[in-house]
Write a protein that holds these residues in place. Sequence first.
Motif, PDB file in Angstrom:
ATOM      1  N   VAL A 125       0.717  -1.256  -0.014  1.00 24.97           N
ATOM      2  CA  VAL A 125       0.014  -0.081   0.004  1.00 24.97           C
ATOM      3  C   VAL A 125       0.812   1.064  -0.007  1.00 24.97           C
ATOM      4  N   VAL A 126       0.725   2.113  -0.882  1.00 24.89           N
ATOM      5  CA  VAL A 126       1.424   3.312  -1.028  1.00 24.89           C
ATOM      6  C   VAL A 126       0.622   4.425  -1.024  1.00 24.89           C
ATOM      7  N   LEU A 127       1.060   5.544   0.065  1.00 28.33           N
ATOM      8  CA  LEU A 127       0.153   6.703   0.328  1.00 28.33           C
ATOM      9  C   LEU A 127       1.009   7.923  -0.276  1.00 28.33           C
ATOM     10  N   VAL A 128       0.231   8.865  -0.894  1.00 23.61           N
ATOM     11  CA  VAL A 128       0.805   9.834  -1.831  1.00 23.61           C
ATOM     12  C   VAL A 128       0.282  11.408  -1.285  1.00 23.61           C
ATOM     13  N   ASP A 129       0.911  12.185  -1.570  1.00 26.43           N
ATOM     14  CA  ASP A 129       0.489  13.548  -1.271  1.00 26.43           C
ATOM     15  C   ASP A 129      -0.736  13.853  -2.081  1.00 26.43           C
ATOM     16  N   PRO A 130      -1.936  14.342  -1.378  1.00 27.30           N
ATOM     17  CA  PRO A 130      -3.005  14.454  -2.288  1.00 27.30           C
ATOM     18  C   PRO A 130      -2.867  15.843  -3.226  1.00 27.30           C
ATOM     19  N   ARG A 131      -1.838  16.623  -2.916  1.00 23.02           N
ATOM     20  CA  ARG A 131      -1.791  18.128  -3.485  1.00 23.02           C
ATOM     21  C   ARG A 131      -1.851  17.848  -4.982  1.00 23.02           C
ATOM     22  N   ASN A 132      -2.737  18.692  -5.746  1.00 25.76           N
ATOM     23  CA  ASN A 132      -2.885  18.591  -7.071  1.00 25.76           C
ATOM     24  C   ASN A 132      -3.427  17.557  -7.716  1.00 25.76           C
ATOM     25  N   THR A 133      -3.796  16.421  -6.938  1.00 24.32           N
ATOM     26  CA  THR A 133      -4.220  15.145  -7.707  1.00 24.32           C
ATOM     27  C   THR A 133      -5.644  15.454  -8.373  1.00 24.32           C
ATOM     28  N   SER A 134      -6.101  16.319  -8.149  1.00 27.22           N
ATOM     29  CA  SER A 134      -7.530  16.653  -8.770  1.00 27.22           C
ATOM     30  C   SER A 134      -7.044  17.740 -10.023  1.00 27.22           C
ATOM     31  N   LYS A 135      -6.357  18.546  -9.806  1.00 25.46           N
ATOM     32  CA  LYS A 135      -6.045  19.794 -10.867  1.00 25.46           C
ATOM     33  C   LYS A 135      -5.152  19.577 -11.581  1.00 25.46           C
ATOM     34  N   THR A 136      -4.346  18.321 -11.662  1.00 24.76           N
ATOM     35  CA  THR A 136      -3.385  18.048 -12.799  1.00 24.76           C
ATOM     36  C   THR A 136      -4.243  17.006 -13.777  1.00 24.76           C
ATOM     37  N   CYS A 137      -3.779  17.254 -15.071  1.00 23.78           N
ATOM     38  CA  CYS A 137      -4.065  16.761 -16.145  1.00 23.78           C
ATOM     39  C   CYS A 137      -3.589  15.346 -16.318  1.00 23.78           C
ATOM     40  N   SER A 138      -4.379  14.309 -16.440  1.00 20.85           N
ATOM     41  CA  SER A 138      -4.066  12.876 -16.103  1.00 20.85           C
ATOM     42  C   SER A 138      -3.114  12.675 -17.493  1.00 20.85           C
ATOM     43  N   CYS A 139      -3.513  13.256 -18.693  1.00 20.11           N
ATOM     44  CA  CYS A 139      -2.928  13.037 -20.005  1.00 20.11           C
ATOM     45  C   CYS A 139      -1.698  13.716 -20.260  1.00 20.11           C
ATOM     46  N   CYS A 140      -1.373  15.124 -19.826  1.00 18.65           N
ATOM     47  CA  CYS A 140      -0.544  15.832 -20.177  1.00 18.65           C
ATOM     48  C   CYS A 140       0.641  16.459 -19.287  1.00 18.65           C
ATOM     49  N   GLY A 141      -0.027  16.386 -17.893  1.00 18.62           N
ATOM     50  CA  GLY A 141       0.308  16.797 -16.667  1.00 18.62           C
ATOM     51  C   GLY A 141       0.302  18.352 -16.394  1.00 18.62           C
ATOM     52  N   HIS A 142      -0.397  18.943 -17.374  1.00 23.75           N
ATOM     53  CA  HIS A 142      -0.588  20.490 -17.031  1.00 23.75           C
ATOM     54  C   HIS A 142      -1.762  20.729 -15.780  1.00 23.75           C
ATOM     55  N   ILE A 143      -1.137  21.447 -14.734  1.00 24.59           N
ATOM     56  CA  ILE A 143      -1.904  21.750 -13.568  1.00 24.59           C
ATOM     57  C   ILE A 143      -2.758  23.016 -13.816  1.00 24.59           C
ATOM     58  N   LYS A 144      -4.215  22.678 -13.610  1.00 23.94           N
ATOM     59  CA  LYS A 144      -5.153  23.688 -13.770  1.00 23.94           C
ATOM     60  C   LYS A 144      -4.976  24.777 -12.356  1.00 23.94           C
ATOM     61  N   ASP A 145      -5.220  26.020 -12.679  1.00 26.05           N
ATOM     62  CA  ASP A 145      -5.292  27.172 -11.547  1.00 26.05           C
ATOM     63  C   ASP A 145      -6.242  26.608 -10.621  1.00 26.05           C
TER      64      ASP A 145
END
Length: 406
Positions: free
Chosen positions: A320-340
């Motif tokens: 089980v791996v725990l990761v930092d939730p920061r920007n997980t919603s705002k990042t594009c899973s296709c290109c990695g761009h982060i929305k404001d």
Amino acid sequence: MKAYKFRLYPSSEQEKKLNKQIELCRQLYNSFIIERRYAYREQKKSLTYNYQQNEIPELKNTFVEYKGVHSQVLQDVAQRVNRAYKNFFRRNNEKKEGKRQKAGFPRLKGKGQYKSLTYPQSGFLILENGQLELSKIGIIRMFQHREINGDIKTLNISTDKTGKWYASFSVEQENLPVVVPLPFINEPTENTIGADVGLLHLITFSDGTVIDPPKFLRKGEKSIGKAQKNLSQKKKGSSNRNKSKIILSKRHKKVKNQREDFAHKLSKNIVDNNDVIVFENLNVKGMVKNHRLAKSIADASWNTLVQYTTYKAESAGKEVVLVDPRNTSKTCSCCGHIKDDLKLSQRIFVCNNCGYKIDRDLNAAINIHNKGLEKVGRGTPEFTPVEIGALPERATPVSEAGSPRF
Ligand SMILES: [Zn+2]
């Protein structure tokens, strides 16, 4: 897991029954696929295994011929559809990464393309004289040319083009010598998954499956509310008040047990089906401030779920791996761009950079999955297509009627 395959010699009447059941299962399989397509097209909803499996009792009442098929065999049909979708979502991810041309949408099966029945846990018995007893079919002659060593997990009954019948037992073997793969041979394929906690769905997995909050928990909360109201209306010191107190504490206890039970079943299912599981490292205290989310988290006993999954994974040799939730919603899973900014009300994530459009929770789950794999140095998982129906796979635990099924 090891498979033992034996030839079966059904009587002509048994053969008729087997063919009839396979045909009913084929029709059910196609109905489930059509239902999923419809739900997705019309309501943008991904149906779960759980959802479709729960429709089976009603189906049996409407189409009584399904009463002639063992219920676990029918549940396995829902499981096959679920696997077909899981594989499709995986292939689709690969397509996005440019690793393949087509994702291959799950297709309907024509006559002759559906050739087997699977008994995931029960409904069959090997008799002492080597015969096989199948629920709803009868006792079939079987040529068992060797001993089965280990625990039988599933049974698959299949037929081939020439009309021969076979029984394949999938067996879990213990205390086998550990096989260490040679370094230059491909690493064994791992199943990895990421999970996002959301508002619309309790959990969205990176393969596109979703888990909704179980209704019984909401019901339980209502009954607690009623009992609390009842208690407040009773005079202090009266015997009626004492009775109300007992009722209230019983209901609290019941809901608590149901929650734990739910978390156990869900965590077992997650661990059974995956080797690496990625969750967000949520500061639950911080999140409870958001009222709507608080309800979901409380219902799921999110913390409990992560804990149960972690210890079950440890004892199963999984991770089980725990990761930092920061920007997980705002990042594009296709290109990695982060929305404001991404408002909670926006259900669909649309990337300003590459134009990619995806369900917001699924997008987050994929990001969580990727973060987790990066963290443990796995990178992008390799995918080997699984041929559906070729070999019986692991069964999903099925609980008694009335309790949650996972
Ligand atoms: Zn993008």
